[in-house]
Design a protein around this motif. Structure first.
Motif, PDB file in Angstrom:
ATOM      1  N   GLY A 215       0.814  -1.213   0.000  1.00 33.75           N
ATOM      2  CA  GLY A 215       0.000   0.000   0.000  1.00 33.75           C
ATOM      3  C   GLY A 215       0.842   1.256   0.000  1.00 33.75           C
ATOM      4  O   GLY A 215       1.834   1.343   0.724  1.00 33.75           O
ATOM      5  N   VAL A 219      -2.497   0.542  -4.299  1.00 30.81           N
ATOM      6  CA  VAL A 219      -2.129  -0.765  -3.762  1.00 30.81           C
ATOM      7  C   VAL A 219      -1.535  -1.596  -4.897  1.00 30.81           C
ATOM      8  O   VAL A 219      -2.218  -1.890  -5.884  1.00 30.81           O
ATOM      9  CB  VAL A 219      -3.344  -1.513  -3.179  1.00 30.81           C
ATOM     10  N   GLU A 262      -7.664  -0.449  -4.874  1.00 29.23           N
ATOM     11  CA  GLU A 262      -6.818   0.663  -4.420  1.00 29.23           C
ATOM     12  C   GLU A 262      -7.598   1.955  -4.259  1.00 29.23           C
ATOM     13  O   GLU A 262      -7.229   2.791  -3.448  1.00 29.23           O
ATOM     14  CB  GLU A 262      -5.582   0.842  -5.306  1.00 29.23           C
ATOM     15  N   VAL A 265      -9.197   1.356  -0.679  1.00 26.43           N
ATOM     16  CA  VAL A 265      -8.358   1.189   0.519  1.00 26.43           C
ATOM     17  C   VAL A 265      -7.076   2.011   0.453  1.00 26.43           C
ATOM     18  O   VAL A 265      -6.247   1.931   1.367  1.00 26.43           O
ATOM     19  CB  VAL A 265      -8.003  -0.296   0.797  1.00 26.43           C
ATOM     20  N   LEU A 311     -10.726  -4.116   2.054  1.00 23.43           N
ATOM     21  CA  LEU A 311      -9.483  -4.886   1.969  1.00 23.43           C
ATOM     22  C   LEU A 311      -9.777  -6.375   2.167  1.00 23.43           C
ATOM     23  O   LEU A 311      -9.228  -7.230   1.462  1.00 23.43           O
ATOM     24  CB  LEU A 311      -8.496  -4.388   3.048  1.00 23.43           C
ATOM     25  N   PHE A 329       1.106  -7.934   4.243  1.00 23.82           N
ATOM     26  CA  PHE A 329       0.723  -6.537   4.059  1.00 23.82           C
ATOM     27  C   PHE A 329       1.959  -5.661   4.201  1.00 23.82           C
ATOM     28  O   PHE A 329       2.602  -5.664   5.246  1.00 23.82           O
ATOM     29  CB  PHE A 329      -0.345  -6.144   5.082  1.00 23.82           C
ATOM     30  N   LEU A 333       0.175  -0.386   4.325  1.00 24.79           N
ATOM     31  CA  LEU A 333      -0.733  -1.397   4.895  1.00 24.79           C
ATOM     32  C   LEU A 333      -0.141  -2.036   6.152  1.00 24.79           C
ATOM     33  O   LEU A 333      -0.870  -2.591   6.967  1.00 24.79           O
ATOM     34  CB  LEU A 333      -1.073  -2.471   3.852  1.00 24.79           C
ATOM     35  N   LEU A 336      -1.722   0.101   8.698  1.00 25.26           N
ATOM     36  CA  LEU A 336      -3.188   0.011   8.782  1.00 25.26           C
ATOM     37  C   LEU A 336      -3.688  -1.362   9.194  1.00 25.26           C
ATOM     38  O   LEU A 336      -4.750  -1.481   9.795  1.00 25.26           O
ATOM     39  CB  LEU A 336      -3.815   0.356   7.426  1.00 25.26           C
ATOM     40  N   TYR A 337      -2.939  -2.411   8.830  1.00 23.29           N
ATOM     41  CA  TYR A 337      -3.489  -3.748   9.009  1.00 23.29           C
ATOM     42  C   TYR A 337      -3.899  -4.063  10.458  1.00 23.29           C
ATOM     43  O   TYR A 337      -5.005  -4.580  10.668  1.00 23.29           O
ATOM     44  CB  TYR A 337      -2.540  -4.822   8.467  1.00 23.29           C
ATOM     45  N   THR A 364       2.051  -8.823   8.617  1.00 26.32           N
ATOM     46  CA  THR A 364       2.642  -7.597   8.077  1.00 26.32           C
ATOM     47  C   THR A 364       4.068  -7.924   7.624  1.00 26.32           C
ATOM     48  O   THR A 364       4.661  -8.913   8.066  1.00 26.32           O
ATOM     49  CB  THR A 364       2.662  -6.471   9.128  1.00 26.32           C
TER      50      THR A 364
END
Lengths: 417, 417
Positions: A215, A219, A262, A265, A311, A329, A333, A336-337, A364
Motif C-alpha cells: 500500500g 495498492v 486501491e 483502501v 481490503l 501486508f 498497509l 493500517l493492518y 505484516t
C-alpha cells in the motif's frame, strides 16, 4: 565440460544458501545440498579464494567429534547498490552479500513533480557516495532498483509511473549511465520485489505461494505462485490493486475505472473516511489515523473498519484464487493492518472456502519498509549467484557496459568517481 | 547411466511431441528437440518396436532430396480409459495415444441423488465395456477421471462435491477397484483438467498463461501460470467461482457466502433472470435461453446482458491479476458467452489496465464439452509419457495394483472382464 558445469552450478547453489540463510556449517550445507563433505570443502575453498565466503570456527557445541566449520557470506567484500523510488522517498543503499544493509542514504521525495532527471540525479549522487565510502578491496557486483510503477520486463523501462506521471522513461539505462560504474541496472516493480524479498527473507520464508499487497497512494501486488513471481503473458500480472471490489458506487480510481481495491483502501480513501482535510496526504498522515484509532478516536476507528472491510473482500478473493500459504501486508498497509485485521478476518471467514481458509496466515511485512529495497538488492545479486565462478573470473563483454580492463574483470572495485 | 537416463528422457519427450502435436516428420522432430537425425531415428525405432509410434512415408512434397519419414502416435495400440463425472452426465471413453477419442459411452446423470456406489457402478460398467471392445493387441496404459468438485491432490479423494453433496469420498480408489484392471485411477477437478486440455490441444496452444472458466451449476476455474496449473499451498487454488463480485445485494451462493461470481452467473442466476420457472434446470434449459436471446426474445437478451455484466467484472479482475494470453469459456459458458460477449468486453474495456487488455484473447473452449474428458485422459497418459521405455518394459510393483504376470508387465491388454 559437464563436470565443470556441475561444479559451477554447485558453487552458485552453495553461495545462494549462505546468502539467503546466513552462516551454515559445512555439515548443514552437505545435508541441504545432498553433496558429500569433500565436495563442500572444495567449493567453499574456491568461493573463499574469490572472497565470497568466509569460514569461522563454530561455537563449541559440547558434542564429541571435530566440529564442522561455519561458512558465512563475505558481506563486506562483495556488495550491490540498491535503489528504491517510492512514492514518498528516494533510498539508496550498499547491501552486502547475505542481504545486509551496510550503508544507506535517503531523501524525502516531493509527491508531485520530479522528472526522470531529478530522480536520477539524487539517486546517482547517493550511489556514488555509497560506492566511495565502501572499504578498500570491496567490490560492487551489481545494481538493482525498485520503482513504484509498471516496469517493462527485461530493460528497466518505466512503462507507467502513475504518481509521477512517467510514461516510457528509460529509468534503468539512465541511472546506469549517471552512476558511471559500468554496470547495468536491473529494475523491478516495488510490489514484485517486496513479494520476493518477503518470500526469501521475511514473512514467507519456506513458502512457495505468497500474496504481497503493497500500500502507498494505491495498492500494488506481488504474487508468488509455486515459488515463482507471477509474470503473466507479457509481464504485467499481479495488478491486484485494480480488482473491482465495489461495482456499484465505487470511488474513482487513477486508472479511470471505479471501485478498484486501491480506490477503496488507498491513502485518499482512508484520509477521506477519517475526515482529514484534502490537503493532508502522505505516510505521516496515514500513521496519524492509525494512532488516533489506537487511542479510541471514533472517526479514525470507523475509517479503519471501512478500509478493512474492502481490503477483506479483496484479500478473500485472492485467497480463493491463489490458496497462498501467507498474505503479507506491506508499505502503508503495515500501519493500517493491525487496526483493520478484525474486518479482514471477518470477510475471510465469510467468503473463503474452508480448505484454503484453514491454512492461510496473515502477516505484516517482516522486512517493513525495507522489503522493496531488499528485493532490489537481490536483482543486483542475480548474476553473481547464477554463476559466481564465471562472474568473478570471466571478462564481461563491453556490450553490458563493463570495461574489461577493470581490476577484477566484470566488476568495479571501489574507486574515486 | 547418465547416457541411459538421457535416452529415456528423450524418448519421453519425442513421444510427448507427437502425442500433443500429431504426426511430425523426423526432420521437424530433430529441429524441435534440438537432436540430430540419427538420434531421432534411434528413438523412433525403439518407440516403434514398443508399438507406441508408427512411421509413414510422407506425401510427396515435390522437393528434391529424400523426404523425411513422418512419425505418428500409434493411437490404436495404446489407450487410456477416461471418465467424466459432470453435473448432468457420466461419460467414459477409450482415448488413444495422440488424444483421439476412439470409443465412448455416456449416461444422463440425475441432478440429485446418486451416491458414490451408483456413480462408480455406471462408470465401471462403461469402462469394462470399452476395454472389451478394444481391438486385439491394444493395451490400456492408464486411467484418468474428471470430477465436478474439489479433489485432494495425490489420491483422488473427493473432498467436496457440492452438487452431489459428497464429502471425503474415495472416488479414485473405488473406481479403480471396481474397474478391476489393476491400474490406479488419477482424478482431477474438471475445471483444472479443462484448462490443461485447452492449453495442450485447444484454444490455448502455445500460450503459457491461460484462465479457463467452466460453467455448470456453478463456475469452476483452472488457471495456468507460466505453463503450470496454479495449485497453491495445498492444491486448492483457482476457486474463481467464489470471487465476490457483488458485495451489496449479491445472490446467495452454495458456499454460504453471497455475491460470488458463480452465484451471479451460474445456471440458476441465468434462469431466474430469464423468468424461467424454478423447476426448470439443466443444460437444455440454459441453451433455450441462449437460443431465445438469439431469436430476439427481450427477457432472454436482458438475462444474458445481466450475466455478461457480472461475468465481465470477474473476467476483468482475472485479467488484471493473471495477464493471461487467453481467457477460455467452457461448459455452459460456451453456450452463454456469445450472447454475453458485448457486456464482458465492455467491462474489460472499463476495468482492465491497457497493457494487459491489449494482448488478451477471449475464446470459447475449442474442445467444447470434451475439454474435461480430454484433460482426464492426459492424467491417464502421464506415466507413459514420463518414461515410455520404463513404463512398457519394467514390471510395476504390486503396490500400485498391477499384476506383474500381465502379458505386457505394467499394463493390461484387452481381456474378458
Amino acid at each position: 565440460m559437464v563436470q565443470e558445469e556441475i561444479r559451477r552450478r554447485n558453487a552458485g547453489a552453495l553461495l545462494r544458501h549462505v546468502h539467503l540463510r546466513g552462516p551454515l556449517s559445512r555439515a548443514e550445507l552437505s545435508e541441504r545440498m545432498g553433496l558429500n563433505r569433500s565436495t563442500i570443502m572444495a567449493l567453499t575453498t574456491e568461493l573463499s579464494r574469490l572472497g565470497l565466503v568466509g569460514e569461522d570456527s563454530p561455537v563449541d557445541t559440547g558434542r564429541a567429534g571435530r566440529p564442522s566449520l561455519v561458512v558465512r557470506p563475505a558481506s563486506e567484500r562483495c556488495y550491490v547498490l540498491a535503489f528504491d523510488v517510492a512514492v514518498d522517498r528516494l533510498v539508496a543503499a550498499r547491501v552486502g552479500l547475505g542481504g545486509r544493509i551496510l550503508d544507506r542514504r535517503e531523501a524525502v521525495r516531493p509527491r508531485a513533480g520530479p522528472d526522470l532527471h531529478d530522480v536520477v540525479t539524487v539517486l546517482a549522487r547517493f550511489g556514488r557516495q555509497l560506492h566511495r565510502a565502501a572499504p578498500p578491496g570491496a567490490c560492487c557486483v551489481g545494481v538493482g532498483a525498485s520503482y513504484c510503477g509498471m516496469i517493462r520486463p527485461g530493460d528497466g523501462m518505466v512503462r507507467y509511473g502513475p504518481d509521477l506521471g512517467w510514461v516510457d522513461q528509460a529509468f534503468g539505462d539512465e541511472l546506469g549511465r549517471r552512476l558511471g560504474l559500468g554496470l547495468p541496472v536491473s529494475v523491478g516493480n516495488e510490489a514484485h520485489l517486496g513479494a520476493q524479498a518477503e518470500q526469501q527473507r521475511g514473512a514467507g520464508v519456506g513458502l512457495d505461494d505468497l500474496v504481497y499487497l503493497h500500500g502507498d497512494v494505491g495498492v500494488g501486488g506481488g504474487i508468488i505462485v509455486g515459488g515463482r513471481l507471477l509474470g503473466g503473458d507479457s509481464g504485467y500480472g499481479c495488478e491486484l490493486g485494480h480488482m473491482v471490489v465495489n461495482p456499484y458506487d465505487g470511488r474513482p480510481c487513477g486508472c479511470g475505472s471505479r471501485g478498484c481495491l486501491e480506490a477503496e483502501v488507498g491513502e485518499r480513501a482512508l484520509l477521506d473516511a477519517a475526515g482529514r482535510p484534502a490537503e493532508l496526504f502522505g505516510r505521516a498522515a496515514v500513521r496519524t489515523v492509525a494512532d488516533d484509532a489506537d487511542r479510541g478516536d471514533p472517526m479514525a476507528r470507523e475509517a479503519l473498519r471501512r478500509i478493512g472491510d474492502w481490503l477483506g473482500i479483496g484479500v478473500a478473493n485472492l485467497i480463493n484464487l491463489f490458496n497462498p500459504g501467507v498474505v503479507v501486508f506491506g508499505g502503508m498497509l503495515c500501519d493500517l493492518y493491525p487496526g483493520a485485521a478484525a474486518q479482514v478476518r471477518g470477510r475471510i471467514a465469510r467468503h473463503v472456502l474452508p480448505v484454503a481458509r484453514e491454512t492461510v496466515r496473515l502477516r505484516t511485512a517482516a522486512l517493513g519498509d525495507d522489503a522493496t529495497l531488499v528485493g532490489a538488492a537481490e536483482l543486483g545479486f542475480a548474476r553473481l549467484l547464477d554463476d559466481p565462478l564465471a562472474a568473478l573470473t570471466a571478462p564481461v563483454s563491453p556490450e553490458v557496459g563493463v570495461p574489461t580492463s577493470a581490476p577484477v574483470p566484470g566488476f568495479r572495485r571501489r574507486q574515486q568517481v
